[in-house]
Every structure is written in C-alpha cells, then in structure tokens.
Design an enzyme around this catalytic site. Sequence first.
Site, mmCIF file in Angstrom:
data_model
loop_
_atom_site.group_PDB
_atom_site.id
_atom_site.type_symbol
_atom_site.label_atom_id
_atom_site.label_comp_id
_atom_site.label_asym_id
_atom_site.label_seq_id
_atom_site.Cartn_x
_atom_site.Cartn_y
_atom_site.Cartn_z
ATOM 1 N N GLU A 16 -2.574 -1.718 -3.167
ATOM 2 C CA GLU A 16 -3.715 -1.056 -2.540
ATOM 3 C C GLU A 16 -3.512 0.452 -2.538
ATOM 4 O O GLU A 16 -2.374 0.928 -2.451
ATOM 5 C CB GLU A 16 -3.863 -1.511 -1.082
ATOM 6 C CG GLU A 16 -4.063 -2.986 -0.880
ATOM 7 C CD GLU A 16 -4.141 -3.347 0.585
ATOM 8 O OE1 GLU A 16 -4.657 -4.431 0.893
ATOM 9 O OE2 GLU A 16 -3.688 -2.543 1.430
ATOM 10 N N HIS A 48 -0.045 -7.317 9.252
ATOM 11 C CA HIS A 48 0.327 -7.007 10.632
ATOM 12 C C HIS A 48 0.492 -8.270 11.473
ATOM 13 O O HIS A 48 1.543 -8.490 12.097
ATOM 14 C CB HIS A 48 -0.721 -6.088 11.268
ATOM 15 C CG HIS A 48 -0.372 -5.658 12.658
ATOM 16 N ND1 HIS A 48 0.505 -4.634 12.932
ATOM 17 C CD2 HIS A 48 -0.774 -6.145 13.866
ATOM 18 C CE1 HIS A 48 0.624 -4.497 14.244
ATOM 19 N NE2 HIS A 48 -0.136 -5.401 14.834
ATOM 20 N N HIS A 99 -7.392 -7.564 6.916
ATOM 21 C CA HIS A 99 -7.215 -6.665 8.051
ATOM 22 C C HIS A 99 -7.375 -7.430 9.360
ATOM 23 O O HIS A 99 -8.437 -7.961 9.664
ATOM 24 C CB HIS A 99 -8.166 -5.467 8.034
ATOM 25 C CG HIS A 99 -7.495 -4.208 8.496
ATOM 26 N ND1 HIS A 99 -6.744 -3.413 7.669
ATOM 27 C CD2 HIS A 99 -7.412 -3.638 9.716
ATOM 28 C CE1 HIS A 99 -6.258 -2.383 8.343
ATOM 29 N NE2 HIS A 99 -6.632 -2.501 9.583
ATOM 30 N N HIS A 115 0.870 -1.181 0.000
ATOM 31 C CA HIS A 115 0.000 0.000 0.000
ATOM 32 C C HIS A 115 0.903 1.225 0.000
ATOM 33 O O HIS A 115 1.295 1.723 1.058
ATOM 34 C CB HIS A 115 -0.906 -0.010 1.235
ATOM 35 C CG HIS A 115 -1.926 1.078 1.249
ATOM 36 N ND1 HIS A 115 -3.118 0.968 1.949
ATOM 37 C CD2 HIS A 115 -1.964 2.293 0.664
ATOM 38 C CE1 HIS A 115 -3.813 2.082 1.775
ATOM 39 N NE2 HIS A 115 -3.124 2.897 1.012
#
Length: 251
Positions: A76, A224, A200, A44
């Site tokens: 993204e 993450h 996410h 991203h």
Amino acid sequence: MPAKLSVNLNAIAMLRNRRDLPWPDVAHFGRIALQAGASGLTVHPRPDQRHIRFSDLPVLRALIDDEFPQAEFNIEGYPSEDFLLLCEETQPEQVTLVPDDPTQATSDHGWNFRQHSVLLKETVTRLKAGGVRVSLFADGDGDAEAVRLAAETGAARIELYTGPYGGCFDNPQKAAALLDKLGETADHAKNLGLDVNAGHDLTVANLPALIRRIPYLAETSIGHGLTADAMEYGMAETVRRFCRACGQPIS
C-alpha cells in the site's frame, strides 16, 4: 469463494522499531500468519519508515517466493516516484494506492476520484505494464459516480475504507447504516466489473456482517485488530479466527 485474508504487518514492525533490535521479527510473524491460513501479507512502507522499512520488502518478497508461492504480497502507499520504484523493484502481486499525506498516522479516507483521475490513470497504467494488479482505496459512501471514475482508471479493484464502520463497535444502528453504504458502493463496483477488497478496523466481531452484505468480497486486509488479538490468542490462532470470520473453512 470466501474472502481471502491478507495480514497487515505494520503494527508488528512499529513495535520492532521502538528498539534498535531485530525483534519482533516481521518475517517470522508473516510466516506464522501464512502457515495458519492467511492468503497474503500487506505492508505500507511510508516515507519515514516508521513501521515497515524499505529493507523489509525484499525479505518478505523472498519469504513468499521461497515458502508460500501461492500467497500474495500487497503493498500500500501513495504513488510518489519513490514508492513506485519500490513497487517495481519488489514486484508485489497487488499494489493498493492510497491518498495518504506522509504526515498521516494512518489511512483515513479514500481517493477523490474526480480530482485525481489523471494521476491515478497514469499510475495504474504504469503498474499494470509491470504485471501488477492495482486496487484503489475508496470511501464506502455509496457514491456511484466516484466508483465509475475509479473503474475508468483501469484498476482491477477498489478497497473499501471500512474505518467508520469499524469505529461503530458501540453503536449498532450507525454500524448498520454504514454497512448499507459500504454494500451499495461494493454493488456499484461489481456492476462495473471491479473486484472489491476491504480494510481498516475490521475485527472478528464485525467481519461476518460485512461478508453477509458483500458475499463476493475478494480480500480483507487487516492489521491493527488482528495484532491486538494476537496478544491474547497468539498469531496463529488469531489468523485462524479471522479466516473463519471471513467465511473460510479453517479447522
């Protein structure tokens, strides 16, 4: 078909950017991820380049083209003119459009398809003309009308925003309720001919339930939680663990 895993490299790039040094090497960890069984890489590139830098894009594009031609590159971002030019220059297999303000720390909501239908239709048309598959970031709230409007843009996929679901790691009842809504949203998309991605705050712990509810899930984009696990298990073994959680037969 098991859901594919696209490894998001943003967190690795953010760690690199803490110093004016070339490590950790984003392409090196991308290579490890693909060797371990990941189906693609996600980045991203934000306007301030606070993690992925624009200069990373051709390097990662070359990595996939030269060493992993079966893999996909997913970029993204918000469809500004600068972002679209980056995509047209890099030619990823997939572009995931997100409604992020440049000041946001991370993506935290899907598109308002009613408000942004014109922008999205124009952007999808432009990207598709260049041979790029387009996915639209969408809230997983069960809103059938929003999904219908997403389909009308001409996009091939939606990506379910799974942040609220991932945030309920300590509240199983709330997680189950949010999972039902994600499933409803995915079912609406499937019935309209849209493929479904998800991303996410997905983890090895919460992925299996998501896969059971949405067995036709095409792709998960994970950064993450995967990067956090890599500190404990190493990148290669972490990718294998996430692939297994996606239902892939990784030894």
